[in-house]
Scaffold this motif. Structure first.
Motif, mmCIF file in Angstrom:
data_model
loop_
_atom_site.group_PDB
_atom_site.id
_atom_site.type_symbol
_atom_site.label_atom_id
_atom_site.label_comp_id
_atom_site.label_asym_id
_atom_site.label_seq_id
_atom_site.Cartn_x
_atom_site.Cartn_y
_atom_site.Cartn_z
ATOM 1 N N VAL A 112 1.017 -1.156 0.331
ATOM 2 C CA VAL A 112 0.003 -0.011 0.205
ATOM 3 C C VAL A 112 0.808 1.280 0.143
ATOM 4 C CG1 VAL A 112 -1.675 1.209 1.198
ATOM 5 C CG2 VAL A 112 -1.744 -1.107 1.242
ATOM 6 N N PRO A 113 0.594 2.204 -0.675
ATOM 7 C CA PRO A 113 1.352 3.439 -0.727
ATOM 8 C C PRO A 113 1.562 3.945 0.781
ATOM 9 C CG PRO A 113 -0.138 3.532 -2.526
ATOM 10 C CD PRO A 113 -0.532 2.585 -1.699
ATOM 11 N N GLU A 114 2.654 4.339 0.988
ATOM 12 C CA GLU A 114 2.897 4.970 2.412
ATOM 13 C C GLU A 114 1.869 5.980 2.690
ATOM 14 O OE1 GLU A 114 5.022 3.609 4.662
ATOM 15 O OE2 GLU A 114 5.888 2.296 3.502
ATOM 16 N N ALA A 115 1.637 6.856 2.019
ATOM 17 C CA ALA A 115 0.622 8.109 2.235
ATOM 18 C C ALA A 115 -0.747 7.574 2.696
ATOM 19 C CB ALA A 115 0.626 8.956 1.446
ATOM 20 N N GLU A 116 -1.094 6.263 2.241
ATOM 21 C CA GLU A 116 -2.474 5.571 2.492
ATOM 22 C C GLU A 116 -2.677 4.703 3.644
ATOM 23 O OE1 GLU A 116 -4.339 4.513 -0.933
ATOM 24 O OE2 GLU A 116 -3.256 5.743 -2.455
ATOM 25 N N ALA B 214 -7.368 1.433 -0.883
ATOM 26 C CA ALA B 214 -6.127 2.252 -1.537
ATOM 27 C C ALA B 214 -6.198 1.885 -3.008
ATOM 28 C CB ALA B 214 -5.048 1.221 -1.334
ATOM 29 N N GLN B 215 -5.393 2.645 -3.590
ATOM 30 C CA GLN B 215 -5.183 2.801 -5.205
ATOM 31 C C GLN B 215 -5.201 1.209 -5.652
ATOM 32 O OE1 GLN B 215 -1.974 5.085 -6.366
ATOM 33 N NE2 GLN B 215 -2.929 6.892 -5.370
ATOM 34 N N SER C 235 -6.987 -1.011 -5.759
ATOM 35 C CA SER C 235 -7.629 -2.191 -4.770
ATOM 36 C C SER C 235 -9.023 -2.504 -5.078
ATOM 37 C CB SER C 235 -7.363 -1.961 -3.422
ATOM 38 O OG SER C 235 -8.139 -0.840 -2.832
ATOM 39 N N ASN D 247 4.432 -1.653 5.162
ATOM 40 C CA ASN D 247 4.924 -2.378 4.100
ATOM 41 C C ASN D 247 6.252 -3.197 4.493
ATOM 42 O OD1 ASN D 247 3.077 -1.367 1.921
ATOM 43 N ND2 ASN D 247 3.932 0.534 2.005
#
Length: 431
Positions: free
Chosen positions: A369-373, A384-385, A387, A412
């Motif tokens: 998952v992107p760290e910001a999310e 998440a993007q 997904s 992550n």
């Protein structure tokens, strides 16, 4: 002061002390004034004047003289007592005063000093009119006798009321201002203004009212977040239910079209119906968990027993938990790990004890998952993007952990994939 009770208590004693101090000061002042008035008298001159009045006018002359001298003197009283113990002016005379006056005369004739009441006494006599006892004393006796003067007493009462009124006004103002502000804020909150706050003027206080104001602001903020979350939930729920409904309509339209095989479309309709049924089930579960009255039924649960079908039995590790809730929480994470891992990927489940905590880690080999999310993946309906899913499962997991006063975090992995870690309070092992 940090306590409203202590503040009121101290203010009460300040007011009491001020009134008591004024009472003592007034008594001392009036007593000193009377002493000065007596010192201005010349008892020998008064005795000569009384004898002259008695010799010239008899009893009536002495009566006029006594009345005239009392009118001219501000504080001390001149008593003229006949042989029957009655005052010529008709005033009531205490027998103790007569006795002490006689003792004072004896002491003075014997050459001894007399410092007790009355301050002066002598015998006034005339062969034709009889004998009288001249006594000079204060208007009253006792430490509070000074307040017997109506003007002094009235002034004292007015000043006492002013001081007590001022102190009470300060106390009432100290209490009423924050209460009125709290009342106005509560009324605004009840009318739907969720942004209303008591404000720093009251919340900075270090007493009970300050604590109440801080709790009120905290409650208002939680209500605002709750209402915002509810609005977002309804918006996301509408979106999530529209998607399978739209696909159902498309499938029905295709089934009606000529030349299309209905079996394929029926299968698609069945999948969408199952997906909608699963979504509604998760929403109901999340709704129940969000209820503030929900309390988990705690029991000794062996976490290894919940995951032994996936990993080798790591040994008994018990926690105080609601088994059904914890099972759903773990299943939601495992389901996500299966969904995002590749077909030949490996899902690793690690259960271990760390001090007084039980740690359960689920690691997949998906895209992560992107760290910001990462902080938002446990929010309801957040996805998440790139997904899939409804965004409800992890929200249920987070709520279950919160009800158990436990935690769940996602991070992550360095080699790729996502790790979700549960931390629960472990039950001490029996020796």
């Amino acid at each position: 002061m940090r306590s409203l009770f202590l503040r009121i208590f101290i203010f009460y004693w300040i007011a009491t002390g001020l009134v008591l101090g004024m009472a003592v000061s007034t008594t001392i002042w009036v007593a000193l004034e009377r002493l000065r008035a007596f010192e201005d008298l010349e008892p020998a001159t008064l005795t000569d004047g009384a004898n002259a009045a008695l010799a010239k006018g008899g009893r009536e002359g002495l009566l006029r003289w006594t009345r005239s001298e009392n009118d001219q003197i501000a504080s001390p009283n001149i008593f003229m007592i006949d042989e029957t113990g009655r005052d010529l002016l008709g005033r009531q005379v205490n027998p103790v005063l007569i006795h002490r006056a006689q003792m004072a005369i004896v002491a003075l004739h014997a050459g001894r000093s007399w410092n007790r009441a009355p301050r002066y006494a002598s015998i006034i006599s005339d062969p034709g009119a009889g004998s009288f006892l001249l006594v000079i004393t204060a208007a009253a006796s006792g430490p509070m006798a000074a307040l017997g003067n109506l003007r002094v007493f009235g002034l004292f009462v007015l000043v006492a009321f002013a001081v007590v009124g001022l102190v009470c006004w300060v106390v009432a103002r100290t209490i009423s201002r924050p209460v009125v502000r709290l009342q106005a804020s509560a009324r605004a909150l009840a009318n739907g203004d969720l942004s209303t706050r008591v404000g720093p003027e009251i919340t900075r206080r270090r007493d009970e009212l300050g604590n109440l104001a801080r709790d009120f602001d905290l409650m208002a903020e939680k209500l605002r977040l709750m209402m915002a979350s509810k609005e977002m939930l309804m918006r996301d729920l509408s979106h999530e239910l529209r998607s399978p409904l739209a696909r159902l309509r498309i499938a029905l339209g295709l089934a009606r079209a000529q030349g299309m095989t209905t079996e394929t479309q029926f299968s698609r309709i069945e999948r969408e119906a199952e997906r909608m049924d699963g979504l509604i089930g998760q929403l109901l579960r999340l709704s129940r968990l969000m209820n503030v009255e929900v309390r988990p039924v705690l029991a000794a649960v062996d976490l290894s027993g919940l995951v032994h079908e996936i990993v080798d039995d790591p040994g008994e590790l018990k926690v105080a938990a609601d088994a059904e809730m914890i099972r759903h929480a773990i299943e939601n994470v495992l389901r996500n790990a299966l969904r995002f891992s590749p077909d030949d990927g490996v899902i690793t489940v690690i259960l271990k004890r760390a001090g007084d905590q039980a740690l359960l880690s689920v690691q997949d080999q998906g895209p992560g998952v992107p760290e910001a999310e990462l902080p938002r993946i446990f929010e309801p309906f957040y996805r998440a993007q790139n997904s899939e899913g409804t965004g409800v499962g992890l929200a249920i997991t987070a709520r279950v952990m919160a009800l158990h006063q436990a935690s769940v975090v996602a991070r992550n992995r360095a080699g790729g994939g996502l790790e979700v870690e549960f931390r629960l309070k472990a039950i001490a092992q029996e020796k």
